[in-house]
Motif scaffolding. Structure first.
Motif, PDB file in Angstrom:
ATOM      1  N   LEU A 503       0.854  -1.180   0.000  1.00  0.00           N
ATOM      2  CA  LEU A 503       0.000   0.000   0.000  1.00  0.00           C
ATOM      3  C   LEU A 503       0.896   1.237   0.000  1.00  0.00           C
ATOM      4  CD1 LEU A 503      -2.782   1.418   0.291  1.00  0.00           C
ATOM      5  CD2 LEU A 503      -2.462   1.250   2.783  1.00  0.00           C
ATOM      6  N   SER A 504       0.693   2.111  -1.002  1.00  0.00           N
ATOM      7  CA  SER A 504       1.451   3.355  -1.086  1.00  0.00           C
ATOM      8  C   SER A 504       0.474   4.519  -1.095  1.00  0.00           C
ATOM      9  CB  SER A 504       2.314   3.389  -2.351  1.00  0.00           C
ATOM     10  OG  SER A 504       3.249   2.322  -2.363  1.00  0.00           O
ATOM     11  N   ILE A 505       0.811   5.562  -0.342  1.00  0.00           N
ATOM     12  CA  ILE A 505      -0.023   6.756  -0.228  1.00  0.00           C
ATOM     13  C   ILE A 505       0.792   7.953  -0.721  1.00  0.00           C
ATOM     14  CG2 ILE A 505      -1.416   8.182   1.300  1.00  0.00           C
ATOM     15  CD1 ILE A 505      -2.406   5.327   1.267  1.00  0.00           C
ATOM     16  N   TYR A 506       0.211   8.731  -1.627  1.00  0.00           N
ATOM     17  CA  TYR A 506       0.888   9.902  -2.184  1.00  0.00           C
ATOM     18  C   TYR A 506       0.062  11.158  -1.905  1.00  0.00           C
ATOM     19  CZ  TYR A 506       3.453   6.456  -4.975  1.00  0.00           C
ATOM     20  OH  TYR A 506       4.223   5.392  -5.390  1.00  0.00           O
ATOM     21  N   THR A 507       0.761  12.282  -1.762  1.00  0.00           N
ATOM     22  CA  THR A 507       0.066  13.562  -1.712  1.00  0.00           C
ATOM     23  C   THR A 507      -0.446  13.903  -3.104  1.00  0.00           C
ATOM     24  OG1 THR A 507       2.011  14.899  -2.229  1.00  0.00           O
ATOM     25  CG2 THR A 507       1.640  14.319   0.108  1.00  0.00           C
ATOM     26  N   SER A 508      -1.241  14.969  -3.217  1.00  0.00           N
ATOM     27  CA  SER A 508      -1.771  15.360  -4.525  1.00  0.00           C
ATOM     28  C   SER A 508      -0.681  15.817  -5.470  1.00  0.00           C
ATOM     29  CB  SER A 508      -2.810  16.472  -4.362  1.00  0.00           C
ATOM     30  OG  SER A 508      -2.241  17.596  -3.715  1.00  0.00           O
ATOM     31  N   SER A 509       0.502  16.148  -4.960  1.00  0.00           N
ATOM     32  CA  SER A 509       1.642  16.518  -5.811  1.00  0.00           C
ATOM     33  C   SER A 509       2.564  15.325  -6.059  1.00  0.00           C
ATOM     34  CB  SER A 509       2.435  17.662  -5.176  1.00  0.00           C
ATOM     35  OG  SER A 509       2.895  17.309  -3.883  1.00  0.00           O
ATOM     36  N   PHE A 510       2.085  14.121  -5.731  1.00  0.00           N
ATOM     37  CA  PHE A 510       2.781  12.860  -5.965  1.00  0.00           C
ATOM     38  C   PHE A 510       4.048  12.700  -5.130  1.00  0.00           C
ATOM     39  CE2 PHE A 510      -0.158  12.274  -9.380  1.00  0.00           C
ATOM     40  CZ  PHE A 510      -0.265  10.894  -9.499  1.00  0.00           C
ATOM     41  N   ASP A 511       4.113  13.331  -3.983  1.00  0.00           N
ATOM     42  CA  ASP A 511       5.166  13.036  -3.015  1.00  0.00           C
ATOM     43  C   ASP A 511       4.724  11.825  -2.190  1.00  0.00           C
ATOM     44  OD1 ASP A 511       6.756  15.248  -3.743  1.00  0.00           O
ATOM     45  OD2 ASP A 511       5.502  16.575  -2.529  1.00  0.00           O
ATOM     46  N   LEU A 512       5.632  10.892  -1.978  1.00  0.00           N
ATOM     47  CA  LEU A 512       5.296   9.679  -1.249  1.00  0.00           C
ATOM     48  C   LEU A 512       5.135   9.988   0.239  1.00  0.00           C
ATOM     49  CD1 LEU A 512       4.906   6.586  -1.413  1.00  0.00           C
ATOM     50  CD2 LEU A 512       7.359   6.361  -0.931  1.00  0.00           C
ATOM     51  N   ALA A 513       3.946   9.730   0.770  1.00  0.00           N
ATOM     52  CA  ALA A 513       3.678   9.957   2.194  1.00  0.00           C
ATOM     53  C   ALA A 513       3.872   8.676   3.002  1.00  0.00           C
ATOM     54  CB  ALA A 513       2.261  10.489   2.391  1.00  0.00           C
ATOM     55  N   TYR A 514       3.508   7.530   2.417  1.00  0.00           N
ATOM     56  CA  TYR A 514       3.605   6.262   3.129  1.00  0.00           C
ATOM     57  C   TYR A 514       3.708   5.130   2.113  1.00  0.00           C
ATOM     58  CZ  TYR A 514       2.035   1.947   5.349  1.00  0.00           C
ATOM     59  OH  TYR A 514       1.946   0.650   5.760  1.00  0.00           O
ATOM     60  N   SER A 515       4.481   4.125   2.436  1.00  0.00           N
ATOM     61  CA  SER A 515       4.507   2.896   1.653  1.00  0.00           C
ATOM     62  C   SER A 515       4.891   1.751   2.573  1.00  0.00           C
ATOM     63  CB  SER A 515       5.500   2.998   0.482  1.00  0.00           C
ATOM     64  OG  SER A 515       5.438   1.832  -0.322  1.00  0.00           O
ATOM     65  N   GLY A 516       4.140   0.661   2.486  1.00  0.00           N
ATOM     66  CA  GLY A 516       4.445  -0.468   3.338  1.00  0.00           C
ATOM     67  C   GLY A 516       3.836  -1.762   2.840  1.00  0.00           C
ATOM     68  N   LYS A 517       4.512  -2.866   3.116  1.00  0.00           N
ATOM     69  CA  LYS A 517       3.989  -4.186   2.774  1.00  0.00           C
ATOM     70  C   LYS A 517       3.055  -4.627   3.898  1.00  0.00           C
ATOM     71  CE  LYS A 517       8.013  -5.600   0.047  1.00  0.00           C
ATOM     72  NZ  LYS A 517       7.282  -5.508  -1.242  1.00  0.00           N
ATOM     73  N   GLN A 518       1.907  -5.144   3.512  1.00  0.00           N
ATOM     74  CA  GLN A 518       0.914  -5.576   4.493  1.00  0.00           C
ATOM     75  C   GLN A 518       0.293  -6.899   4.047  1.00  0.00           C
ATOM     76  OE1 GLN A 518      -2.160  -2.740   5.425  1.00  0.00           O
ATOM     77  NE2 GLN A 518      -0.796  -0.948   5.288  1.00  0.00           N
ATOM     78  N   THR A 519      -0.409  -7.499   4.974  1.00  0.00           N
ATOM     79  CA  THR A 519      -1.294  -8.616   4.670  1.00  0.00           C
ATOM     80  C   THR A 519      -2.702  -8.190   5.049  1.00  0.00           C
ATOM     81  OG1 THR A 519       0.452 -10.248   5.053  1.00  0.00           O
ATOM     82  CG2 THR A 519      -1.833 -11.031   5.112  1.00  0.00           C
TER      83      THR A 519
END
Length: 568
Positions: A503-519
């Motif tokens: 799961l990756s989360i980006y701001t509206s300007s496409f800066d990476l806010a969060y990324s992590g492997k999950q189940t």
């Protein structure tokens, strides 16, 4: 001096035989009666009979093609090349900053503004030239000062001074304008640098659609052509790889004048001169007319990685060919990518246009783009083989309709970089295997419950993506997400048992806010599995209020969407 340097260029890089110096200088202009005829003759040499099928954006590819294949030219085409390489003689010029604009006030080449009905307004030659000066000032400020490209180099006094020269001529609809290489600066067989001059049309009264006639066409032409002068003056002139030159210049039209959209007409093209969305299977390195439509590649790069990656590519072009330069630029910080990876992602983007477009996730103007060409195939379980071909760095799209009522949308891309670098445009054969069961681990599951495999001798050069599962899910909840340090936002997935993913989360300007492997975890109240985020960013801070974009990748699907964060 201009003729001397033109001949030097021709002789220094001769690939075959051409008339000697005196013959070239005095070459007959039989069959070439004007600048328009000369440009059209070179365009016909470049595109053949299909030259009459298009509005030619730019004469630069036609000039480059003629220079590269000059040993094949007949007498009239040699005369056309000589005419285009020679600077026009005009009645008047004005200086504006680092530019000098040359034009006539009488005769066929006299420029004119257009009225509301797109007719020429007599006596407006000076006004047209002043408009050229104003547009040049804006374009150089953005391309050089803002974007960081070096300005065109001085031309050793050609045209009456050290200014960069723009000549206004009647081009008769043969092209919007052209940038002509002139004197070598760094001299080498490929990748050298050159001074140049620009020729632009004197009224743009032939442009379609009509609302782009006159000033709109003039604006995008100057944005386009000035960057050609920047490209070959500072970074390198690779005559065999002109595609990236046009892709960049088309992108800059939209970057500087996003409301004009002249490039839309090239995206689909015609059967004789197809655009990328009509023929995505044609190799990416093609120097044919299709390269204009591939300005969307740079639009993709600018949005996905930031516009500086394009300038970084041009800096690499000083030492290597454009395709390799793209790969080297993408490998740098902060991109940490590869050309193959970016191209595979781009091939998926090109499916999400028209009714499937999303201006936040994909192309900002994607709703105005045509649908990419897709092949419809049926699938009657238990299995089927589809045999087809595609060129290196080309893609094919399929709508596979199962007799059980499911539709599988696929893109298949060839990523054979050595073949692309070798300018091998021959198609490569492949077999696409479909099966309702999974015979072995080499088969990939899809959201349509069909397992797929690409059967080829070089599997690492092939990319296949299930686009039917590459979509946005609107059921993320809660939306808006009130970040309080306690709750979660949930991202549902189509799964009956736990599934691993990123799961990756980006701001509206496409800066990476969060990324992590999950189940995924099961939520009984929803009846499905979800991925979760607590609103904490990579540096363990609480996310600020705003619109965010998520990308959720699992083995069977890639989900994208938007949600709103409200910070307490």
């Amino acid at each position: 001096m201009g003729v001397k340097h033109i001949v030097f260029l021709l002789l220094a890089y001769a690939l075959g035989t051409l008339p000697a110096l005196g013959q070239l200088r005095n070459a007959s202009r039989a069959g070439v009666s004007s600048a328009a005829d000369a440009h059209h003759a070179l365009t016909r040499f470049w595109l053949g009979e299909s030259a009459d099928d298009v509005q030619n954006k730019c004469g630069f590819p036609a000039v480059t093609h003629a220079l590269r294949h000059r040993h094949e030219l007949d007498g009239p085409t040699i005369s056309a090349l000589q005419g285009v390489l020679s600077r026009p003689v005009t009645e008047k010029s004005i200086r504006s900053g680092m530019f000098r604009i040359h034009y006539d006030t009488t005769g066929v080449h006299t420029p004119a503004m257009l009225d509301s009905q797109y007719f020429r307004i007599p006596g407006t030659a000076d006004q047209f030239a002043d408009s050229v000066a104003a547009i040049l000032a804006y374009v150089i400020r953005i391309e050089a000062d803002s974007m960081g490209y070096l300005p065109p180099p001085p031309d050793n006094g050609e045209g009456g001074g050290t200014e960069y020269d723009i000549y206004i001529q009647e081009l008769g609809g043969s092209s919007y304008g052209s940038t002509t290489p002139e004197t070598p600066i760094i001299s080498k067989p490929e990748g050298g640098t050159f001074t140049s001059f620009m020729i632009i049309d004197n009224d743009f009264d032939f442009v379609y659609p009509q609302h782009n006639r006159g000033m709109p066409a003039l604006r995008v032409t100057i944005a386009h052509e000035l960057h050609h002068a920047i490209q070959i003056g500072n970074y390198g002139y690779w005559q065999g790889d002109i595609h990236f030159y046009e892709m960049t210049s088309v992108w800059l039209e939209d970057a500087l004048y996003t409301d004009v959209n002249d490039y839309y007409q090239y995206l689909l093209g015609s059967s004789m001169n197809p655009g990328h969305f009509r023929r995505p299977d044609i190799t990416f390195t093609s120097n044919a007319f299709i390269m204009y439509s591939r300005g969307v590649w740079c639009i993709f790069l600018a949005k996905r990685y930031g516009r500086d990656v394009i300038r970084a590519t041009w800096e690499q072009i000083r030492n290597t060919r454009p395709l390799t330069a793209m790969d080297e630029a993408l490998a740098q910080e902060p991109y940490n990518s590869t050309l193959r990876s970016a191209f595979a992602e781009w091939s998926a983007w090109n499916y999400f246009t028209k009714t499937r477009s999303d201006s936040v996730l994909y192309y900002p103007e994607g709703s105005a783009y045509p649908d990419v060409t897709r092949s419809a195939r049926d699938f009657s379980p238990p299995q089927r083989t589809i045999d087809d071909q595609v060129s290196a760095f080309g893609s094919r799209y399929y709508d596979i309709v199962s007799t059980r009522g499911q539709t599988l949308a696929l893109v298949l891309t060839n990523l054979n970089m050595p073949a692309a670098l070798a300018r091998n445009d021959s198609p490569f054969s492949f077999s696409l295997l479909l099966n309702e069961m999974r015979p072995d681990e080499s088969y990939v599951p899809t959201a349509a419950n069909i397992f797929i495999k690409v059967s080829v001798s070089d599997p690492t050069n092939w990319f296949v993506k299930d686009l039917s599962g590459f979509s946005a899910v609107e059921s993320v909840f809660p939306n808006p997400f009130l970040v309080d340090g306690k709750g979660f936002i949930n991202f549902p997935v189509a799964a009956l048992s736990p599934v691993a993913g990123t799961l990756s989360i980006y701001t509206s300007s496409f800066d990476l806010a969060y990324s992590g492997k999950q189940t995924s975890v099961y939520m009984p109240q929803l009846g499905s599995h979800v991925f979760r985020w607590n609103g904490k960013t990579l540096d363990n801070r609480t996310a600020n209020s705003g619109v965010y974009i998520y990308v959720l990748e699992t083995p069977t699907q890639t989900l994208k969407g938007k949600f709103v964060v409200v910070k307490r």
